[in-house]
Design a protein around this motif. Structure first.
Motif, PDB file in Angstrom:
ATOM      1  N   VAL A  74       0.848  -1.185   0.000  1.00 42.92           N
ATOM      2  CA  VAL A  74       0.000   0.000   0.000  1.00 42.92           C
ATOM      3  C   VAL A  74       0.887   1.241   0.000  1.00 42.92           C
ATOM      4  N   LEU A  75       0.659   2.134  -0.966  1.00 45.00           N
ATOM      5  CA  LEU A  75       1.454   3.348  -1.045  1.00 45.00           C
ATOM      6  C   LEU A  75       1.158   4.243   0.153  1.00 45.00           C
ATOM      7  N   VAL A  76       2.216   4.767   0.761  1.00 43.17           N
ATOM      8  CA  VAL A  76       2.035   5.670   1.891  1.00 43.17           C
ATOM      9  C   VAL A  76       2.121   7.127   1.447  1.00 43.17           C
ATOM     10  N   ALA A  77       2.537   7.357   0.215  1.00 43.52           N
ATOM     11  CA  ALA A  77       2.604   8.717  -0.339  1.00 43.52           C
ATOM     12  C   ALA A  77       2.308   8.630  -1.833  1.00 43.52           C
ATOM     13  N   GLU A  96       9.506   5.139  -8.798  1.00 40.19           N
ATOM     14  CA  GLU A  96       9.706   4.687  -7.419  1.00 40.19           C
ATOM     15  C   GLU A  96       8.742   5.411  -6.488  1.00 40.19           C
ATOM     16  N   ALA A  97       8.207   4.665  -5.519  1.00 42.90           N
ATOM     17  CA  ALA A  97       7.297   5.240  -4.520  1.00 42.90           C
ATOM     18  C   ALA A  97       7.461   4.461  -3.215  1.00 42.90           C
ATOM     19  N   VAL A  98       7.121   5.106  -2.098  1.00 42.45           N
ATOM     20  CA  VAL A  98       7.239   4.474  -0.778  1.00 42.45           C
ATOM     21  C   VAL A  98       5.942   3.751  -0.464  1.00 42.45           C
ATOM     22  N   ALA A  99       6.062   2.509   0.030  1.00 45.86           N
ATOM     23  CA  ALA A  99       4.881   1.704   0.358  1.00 45.86           C
ATOM     24  C   ALA A  99       5.173   0.837   1.575  1.00 45.86           C
ATOM     25  N   THR A 100       4.100   0.299   2.145  1.00 44.51           N
ATOM     26  CA  THR A 100       4.237  -0.671   3.239  1.00 44.51           C
ATOM     27  C   THR A 100       3.618  -1.985   2.796  1.00 44.51           C
ATOM     28  N   TRP A 101       4.108  -3.097   3.367  1.00 45.44           N
ATOM     29  CA  TRP A 101       3.581  -4.432   3.048  1.00 45.44           C
ATOM     30  C   TRP A 101       3.885  -5.359   4.217  1.00 45.44           C
ATOM     31  N   ARG A 102       3.208  -6.494   4.227  1.00 49.19           N
ATOM     32  CA  ARG A 102       3.443  -7.491   5.274  1.00 49.19           C
ATOM     33  C   ARG A 102       4.075  -8.728   4.640  1.00 49.19           C
ATOM     34  N   THR A 103       5.079  -9.255   5.322  1.00 49.82           N
ATOM     35  CA  THR A 103       5.708 -10.494   4.875  1.00 49.82           C
ATOM     36  C   THR A 103       4.768 -11.649   5.208  1.00 49.82           C
ATOM     37  N   PRO A 104       4.977 -12.834   4.619  1.00 49.32           N
ATOM     38  CA  PRO A 104       4.096 -13.971   4.928  1.00 49.32           C
ATOM     39  C   PRO A 104       4.010 -14.316   6.411  1.00 49.32           C
ATOM     40  N   ALA A 119       0.175   7.496  -9.104  1.00 48.26           N
ATOM     41  CA  ALA A 119      -0.635   6.663  -8.208  1.00 48.26           C
ATOM     42  C   ALA A 119      -0.765   7.368  -6.857  1.00 48.26           C
ATOM     43  N   GLU A 120      -1.983   7.364  -6.307  1.00 48.03           N
ATOM     44  CA  GLU A 120      -2.238   8.094  -5.066  1.00 48.03           C
ATOM     45  C   GLU A 120      -1.934   7.239  -3.843  1.00 48.03           C
ATOM     46  N   ALA A 121      -1.692   7.922  -2.730  1.00 50.45           N
ATOM     47  CA  ALA A 121      -1.473   7.226  -1.457  1.00 50.45           C
ATOM     48  C   ALA A 121      -2.686   6.356  -1.152  1.00 50.45           C
ATOM     49  N   GLY A 122      -2.441   5.150  -0.644  1.00 45.55           N
ATOM     50  CA  GLY A 122      -3.527   4.213  -0.358  1.00 45.55           C
ATOM     51  C   GLY A 122      -3.758   3.209  -1.483  1.00 45.55           C
ATOM     52  N   THR A 123      -3.147   3.442  -2.637  1.00 42.16           N
ATOM     53  CA  THR A 123      -3.278   2.506  -3.755  1.00 42.16           C
ATOM     54  C   THR A 123      -2.589   1.194  -3.399  1.00 42.16           C
ATOM     55  N   THR A 124      -3.267   0.085  -3.694  1.00 47.13           N
ATOM     56  CA  THR A 124      -2.697  -1.239  -3.420  1.00 47.13           C
ATOM     57  C   THR A 124      -2.041  -1.794  -4.673  1.00 47.13           C
ATOM     58  N   LEU A 125      -0.828  -2.269  -4.511  1.00 50.83           N
ATOM     59  CA  LEU A 125      -0.065  -2.857  -5.613  1.00 50.83           C
ATOM     60  C   LEU A 125       0.357  -4.265  -5.248  1.00 50.83           C
ATOM     61  N   ARG A 126       0.523  -5.104  -6.248  1.00 48.82           N
ATOM     62  CA  ARG A 126       1.068  -6.447  -6.024  1.00 48.82           C
ATOM     63  C   ARG A 126       2.568  -6.385  -6.300  1.00 48.82           C
TER      64      ARG A 126
END
Length: 197
Positions: A74-77, A96-104, A119-126
């Motif tokens: 999920v993009l944080v910015a 390049e953009a800053v995002a957060t994710w969870r490992t398995p 892409a806006e903050a909150g966008t979900t990427l795979r």
């Protein structure tokens, strides 16, 4: 049409007892025949080379498929817009953009990922991550390994066939220059008898 081309090719490669065939014609024919034989012999060699490449990539495919996982990020910015991109960067569809994710195993990570321009903050990427949780490239697939192997085999065969074609062209050029020089010398010897000079 194909029969005529093959017939012409055979006559060039094997001038035989043609009384008009010169020594240069025979050299050209020998080099042409050699080039065709070498190009044909290169086919199984290139196929074997491609097979080796595929075998090498198979272990890489297995390792990468096991060690890489796809997760949601999920993009944080907001990602930079296309307007701010340099002309060379604009050719690439992501930035390049800053995002957060969870490992398995549930650990939250933050880092730089590739995202579409604007892409806006909150966008979900795979994204793909390694076992360490760091973003990485997608794992190689069997189709990718096969494509690399076929491309490598074709490149090897093309290199051999191209080298043979270049050799034939060089020999033909040299033989033509020698022929022209001989014709010029012969004309210089016979011209006085024809022109009276």
């Amino acid at each position: 049409m194909i029969a005529n081309t093959l017939s012409r090719l055979l006559r060039r490669a094997f001038p035989g007892h043609n009384p008009l065939a010169t020594f240069g014609d025979r050299i050209e024919g020998a080099v042409l025949a050699l080039g065709v034989v070498v190009a044909l012999l290169a086919v199984p060699v290139a196929a074997s080379f491609g097979s080796e490449i595929y075998t090498t990539h198979e272990s890489r495919v297995a390792a990468e498929q096991k060690s890489r996982t796809q997760v949601d990020a999920v993009l944080v910015a907001d990602a930079p817009s296309m307007d701010g991109a340099a002309s060379s960067e604009a050719l690439i569809e992501t930035t390049e953009a800053v995002a957060t994710w969870r490992t398995p195993d549930g650990v939250e990570r933050e880092g730089v990922v590739r995202a579409p321009y604007g892409a806006e903050a909150g966008t979900t990427l795979r994204i793909w991550i390694e076992l360490t949780g760091e973003p990485t490239e997608p794992p190689m697939t069997n189709q990718g390994a096969a494509s690399n192997a076929i491309f490598s085999a074709l490149m090897l065969w093309g290199l051999v066939a191209g080298s043979m074609a270049l050799l034939f062209g060089l020999v033909r050029f040299v033989c033509m220059r020698v022929r022209l020089r001989w014709w010029q010398l012969e004309w210089e010897l016979t011209a006085p008898d024809w022109t009276g000079r």
